[in-house]
Design a protein around this motif. Sequence first.
Motif, PDB file in Angstrom:
ATOM      1  N   GLY A  32       0.803  -1.219   0.000  1.00  0.00           N
ATOM      2  CA  GLY A  32       0.000   0.000   0.000  1.00  0.00           C
ATOM      3  C   GLY A  32       0.834   1.266   0.000  1.00  0.00           C
ATOM      4  O   GLY A  32       0.357   2.322  -0.402  1.00  0.00           O
ATOM      5  N   ASP A  33       2.086   1.163   0.436  1.00  0.00           N
ATOM      6  CA  ASP A  33       2.954   2.341   0.512  1.00  0.00           C
ATOM      7  C   ASP A  33       3.456   2.740  -0.871  1.00  0.00           C
ATOM      8  O   ASP A  33       3.811   1.887  -1.688  1.00  0.00           O
ATOM      9  CB  ASP A  33       4.170   2.085   1.412  1.00  0.00           C
ATOM     10  N   SER A  34       3.506   4.046  -1.111  1.00  0.00           N
ATOM     11  CA  SER A  34       4.099   4.613  -2.313  1.00  0.00           C
ATOM     12  C   SER A  34       5.471   5.159  -1.928  1.00  0.00           C
ATOM     13  O   SER A  34       5.576   5.963  -0.998  1.00  0.00           O
ATOM     14  CB  SER A  34       3.205   5.732  -2.862  1.00  0.00           C
ATOM     15  N   LEU A  35       6.524   4.705  -2.608  1.00  0.00           N
ATOM     16  CA  LEU A  35       7.896   5.092  -2.291  1.00  0.00           C
ATOM     17  C   LEU A  35       8.509   5.833  -3.475  1.00  0.00           C
ATOM     18  O   LEU A  35       8.260   5.489  -4.626  1.00  0.00           O
ATOM     19  CB  LEU A  35       8.733   3.855  -1.958  1.00  0.00           C
ATOM     20  N   ALA A  36       9.329   6.848  -3.189  1.00  0.00           N
ATOM     21  CA  ALA A  36       9.940   7.668  -4.237  1.00  0.00           C
ATOM     22  C   ALA A  36      11.278   7.083  -4.670  1.00  0.00           C
ATOM     23  O   ALA A  36      12.052   6.584  -3.854  1.00  0.00           O
ATOM     24  CB  ALA A  36      10.139   9.094  -3.731  1.00  0.00           C
ATOM     25  N   SER A  37      11.550   7.173  -5.977  1.00  0.00           N
ATOM     26  CA  SER A  37      12.835   6.742  -6.517  1.00  0.00           C
ATOM     27  C   SER A  37      13.120   7.530  -7.786  1.00  0.00           C
ATOM     28  O   SER A  37      12.369   8.429  -8.157  1.00  0.00           O
ATOM     29  CB  SER A  37      12.842   5.243  -6.808  1.00  0.00           C
ATOM     30  N   GLN A  38      14.222   7.163  -8.415  1.00  0.00           N
ATOM     31  CA  GLN A  38      14.637   7.788  -9.670  1.00  0.00           C
ATOM     32  C   GLN A  38      14.909   6.717 -10.697  1.00  0.00           C
ATOM     33  O   GLN A  38      15.414   5.647 -10.373  1.00  0.00           O
ATOM     34  CB  GLN A  38      15.940   8.568  -9.490  1.00  0.00           C
ATOM     35  N   GLY A  39      14.607   7.050 -11.963  1.00  0.00           N
ATOM     36  CA  GLY A  39      14.997   6.186 -13.062  1.00  0.00           C
ATOM     37  C   GLY A  39      16.436   6.470 -13.455  1.00  0.00           C
ATOM     38  O   GLY A  39      17.096   7.343 -12.877  1.00  0.00           O
ATOM     39  N   LEU A  40      16.937   5.754 -14.441  1.00  0.00           N
ATOM     40  CA  LEU A  40      18.331   5.879 -14.858  1.00  0.00           C
ATOM     41  C   LEU A  40      18.655   7.231 -15.477  1.00  0.00           C
ATOM     42  O   LEU A  40      19.800   7.658 -15.497  1.00  0.00           O
ATOM     43  CB  LEU A  40      18.684   4.764 -15.846  1.00  0.00           C
ATOM     44  N   GLU A  41      17.662   7.918 -16.000  1.00  0.00           N
ATOM     45  CA  GLU A  41      17.876   9.232 -16.615  1.00  0.00           C
ATOM     46  C   GLU A  41      17.483  10.369 -15.675  1.00  0.00           C
ATOM     47  O   GLU A  41      17.346  11.511 -16.117  1.00  0.00           O
ATOM     48  CB  GLU A  41      17.061   9.340 -17.915  1.00  0.00           C
ATOM     49  N   GLY A  42      17.258  10.059 -14.396  1.00  0.00           N
ATOM     50  CA  GLY A  42      16.869  11.084 -13.435  1.00  0.00           C
ATOM     51  C   GLY A  42      15.369  11.282 -13.317  1.00  0.00           C
ATOM     52  O   GLY A  42      14.914  12.244 -12.696  1.00  0.00           O
ATOM     53  N   GLU A  43      14.571  10.386 -13.898  1.00  0.00           N
ATOM     54  CA  GLU A  43      13.124  10.484 -13.789  1.00  0.00           C
ATOM     55  C   GLU A  43      12.714  10.448 -12.318  1.00  0.00           C
ATOM     56  O   GLU A  43      13.260   9.689 -11.535  1.00  0.00           O
ATOM     57  CB  GLU A  43      12.428   9.320 -14.514  1.00  0.00           C
ATOM     58  N   GLN A  44      11.738  11.267 -11.953  1.00  0.00           N
ATOM     59  CA  GLN A  44      11.232  11.318 -10.580  1.00  0.00           C
ATOM     60  C   GLN A  44      10.011  10.409 -10.503  1.00  0.00           C
ATOM     61  O   GLN A  44       8.955  10.734 -11.041  1.00  0.00           O
ATOM     62  CB  GLN A  44      10.870  12.751 -10.193  1.00  0.00           C
ATOM     63  N   LEU A  45      10.155   9.271  -9.835  1.00  0.00           N
ATOM     64  CA  LEU A  45       9.117   8.249  -9.835  1.00  0.00           C
ATOM     65  C   LEU A  45       8.595   7.982  -8.436  1.00  0.00           C
ATOM     66  O   LEU A  45       9.338   8.076  -7.457  1.00  0.00           O
ATOM     67  CB  LEU A  45       9.672   6.945 -10.414  1.00  0.00           C
ATOM     68  N   ALA A  46       7.316   7.633  -8.360  1.00  0.00           N
ATOM     69  CA  ALA A  46       6.722   7.099  -7.137  1.00  0.00           C
ATOM     70  C   ALA A  46       6.190   5.722  -7.501  1.00  0.00           C
ATOM     71  O   ALA A  46       5.403   5.577  -8.440  1.00  0.00           O
ATOM     72  CB  ALA A  46       5.607   7.996  -6.637  1.00  0.00           C
ATOM     73  N   VAL A  47       6.638   4.705  -6.781  1.00  0.00           N
ATOM     74  CA  VAL A  47       6.231   3.335  -7.054  1.00  0.00           C
ATOM     75  C   VAL A  47       5.393   2.863  -5.866  1.00  0.00           C
ATOM     76  O   VAL A  47       5.808   2.985  -4.714  1.00  0.00           O
ATOM     77  CB  VAL A  47       7.452   2.407  -7.251  1.00  0.00           C
ATOM     78  N   GLN A  48       4.202   2.343  -6.177  1.00  0.00           N
ATOM     79  CA  GLN A  48       3.304   1.871  -5.124  1.00  0.00           C
ATOM     80  C   GLN A  48       3.026   0.390  -5.315  1.00  0.00           C
ATOM     81  O   GLN A  48       2.665  -0.050  -6.416  1.00  0.00           O
ATOM     82  CB  GLN A  48       1.989   2.653  -5.148  1.00  0.00           C
ATOM     83  N   LEU A  49       3.220  -0.375  -4.234  1.00  0.00           N
ATOM     84  CA  LEU A  49       2.857  -1.792  -4.223  1.00  0.00           C
ATOM     85  C   LEU A  49       1.414  -1.871  -3.738  1.00  0.00           C
ATOM     86  O   LEU A  49       1.125  -1.547  -2.586  1.00  0.00           O
ATOM     87  CB  LEU A  49       3.783  -2.584  -3.301  1.00  0.00           C
ATOM     88  N   LEU A  50       0.501  -2.261  -4.632  1.00  0.00           N
ATOM     89  CA  LEU A  50      -0.917  -2.273  -4.303  1.00  0.00           C
ATOM     90  C   LEU A  50      -1.399  -3.605  -3.754  1.00  0.00           C
ATOM     91  O   LEU A  50      -2.231  -3.634  -2.852  1.00  0.00           O
ATOM     92  CB  LEU A  50      -1.745  -1.905  -5.543  1.00  0.00           C
ATOM     93  N   GLU A  51      -0.903  -4.710  -4.327  1.00  0.00           N
ATOM     94  CA  GLU A  51      -1.435  -6.015  -3.935  1.00  0.00           C
ATOM     95  C   GLU A  51      -0.452  -7.109  -4.286  1.00  0.00           C
ATOM     96  O   GLU A  51       0.237  -7.032  -5.306  1.00  0.00           O
ATOM     97  CB  GLU A  51      -2.758  -6.251  -4.677  1.00  0.00           C
ATOM     98  N   VAL A  52      -0.399  -8.128  -3.433  1.00  0.00           N
ATOM     99  CA  VAL A  52       0.350  -9.348  -3.720  1.00  0.00           C
ATOM    100  C   VAL A  52      -0.620 -10.514  -3.538  1.00  0.00           C
ATOM    101  O   VAL A  52      -1.129 -10.716  -2.432  1.00  0.00           O
ATOM    102  CB  VAL A  52       1.568  -9.514  -2.788  1.00  0.00           C
ATOM    103  N   GLN A  53      -0.901 -11.230  -4.615  1.00  0.00           N
ATOM    104  CA  GLN A  53      -1.753 -12.413  -4.536  1.00  0.00           C
ATOM    105  C   GLN A  53      -0.851 -13.632  -4.513  1.00  0.00           C
ATOM    106  O   GLN A  53      -0.185 -13.936  -5.498  1.00  0.00           O
ATOM    107  CB  GLN A  53      -2.716 -12.492  -5.723  1.00  0.00           C
ATOM    108  N   ASP A  54      -0.831 -14.299  -3.348  1.00  0.00           N
ATOM    109  CA  ASP A  54       0.043 -15.448  -3.155  1.00  0.00           C
ATOM    110  C   ASP A  54      -0.689 -16.475  -2.309  1.00  0.00           C
ATOM    111  O   ASP A  54      -0.905 -16.232  -1.129  1.00  0.00           O
ATOM    112  CB  ASP A  54       1.338 -15.004  -2.472  1.00  0.00           C
ATOM    113  N   PRO A  55      -1.095 -17.588  -2.894  1.00  0.00           N
ATOM    114  CA  PRO A  55      -0.866 -17.997  -4.276  1.00  0.00           C
ATOM    115  C   PRO A  55      -1.912 -17.395  -5.224  1.00  0.00           C
ATOM    116  O   PRO A  55      -2.975 -16.963  -4.797  1.00  0.00           O
ATOM    117  CB  PRO A  55      -1.015 -19.519  -4.211  1.00  0.00           C
ATOM    118  N   ALA A  56      -1.566 -17.403  -6.499  1.00  0.00           N
ATOM    119  CA  ALA A  56      -2.475 -16.940  -7.547  1.00  0.00           C
ATOM    120  C   ALA A  56      -2.636 -18.038  -8.596  1.00  0.00           C
ATOM    121  O   ALA A  56      -2.815 -17.771  -9.773  1.00  0.00           O
ATOM    122  CB  ALA A  56      -1.936 -15.660  -8.177  1.00  0.00           C
TER     123      ALA A  56
END
Length: 165
Positions: A32-56
């Motif tokens: 559920g958390d959105s975390l900030a990072s950068q891409g290889l060209e300096g892109e300003q990204l926020a990546v959020q893990l929404l769901e993990v279905q295990d098993p699927a």
Amino acid sequence: MISTWGPPQTASWARGDQRPAPPPGPRTGKIGDSLASQGLEGEQLAVQLLEVQDPADFLFGAAGYRLEPGERAVVVHTEVTNKGPIPFVSLPDNYLELITVDGNPIAKAPVSLTSRPPHKIGVQPGETAGGHTVYVLPESTRVVSVRWSPRPEPDERSLTWSLDD
């Protein structure tokens, strides 16, 4: 002398004499958390893990795939928001990995499920793009986290979400 190429200030990630400063904010979180990072060209990204279905396994089977005995499927749903002016031109889940209890990474499987659409290449400035990533792993493997990186080897831009409560 260190050789460089490209316009000034654009290829620092490739030069080797300096590493980009990691973006501010936490590098770890929970589902559920959105975390900030950068891409290889300096892109300003926020990546959020929404769901993990295990098993699927049922989703995997419904898409017409078969698991071998002793295997299970896991589906991870993430969103990537491009918060800066530079387009992110990679596949958002290219280096999204499951991490096992003993620290080993599990790369995504080369399949997609019609019921859970995969990521599409690229995220334009101001856009949010979501997608699902499929993994096939031994049934007995204990997964403890999900890790996102902009490149094959984890670095200071990598983000990790813990799956343990």
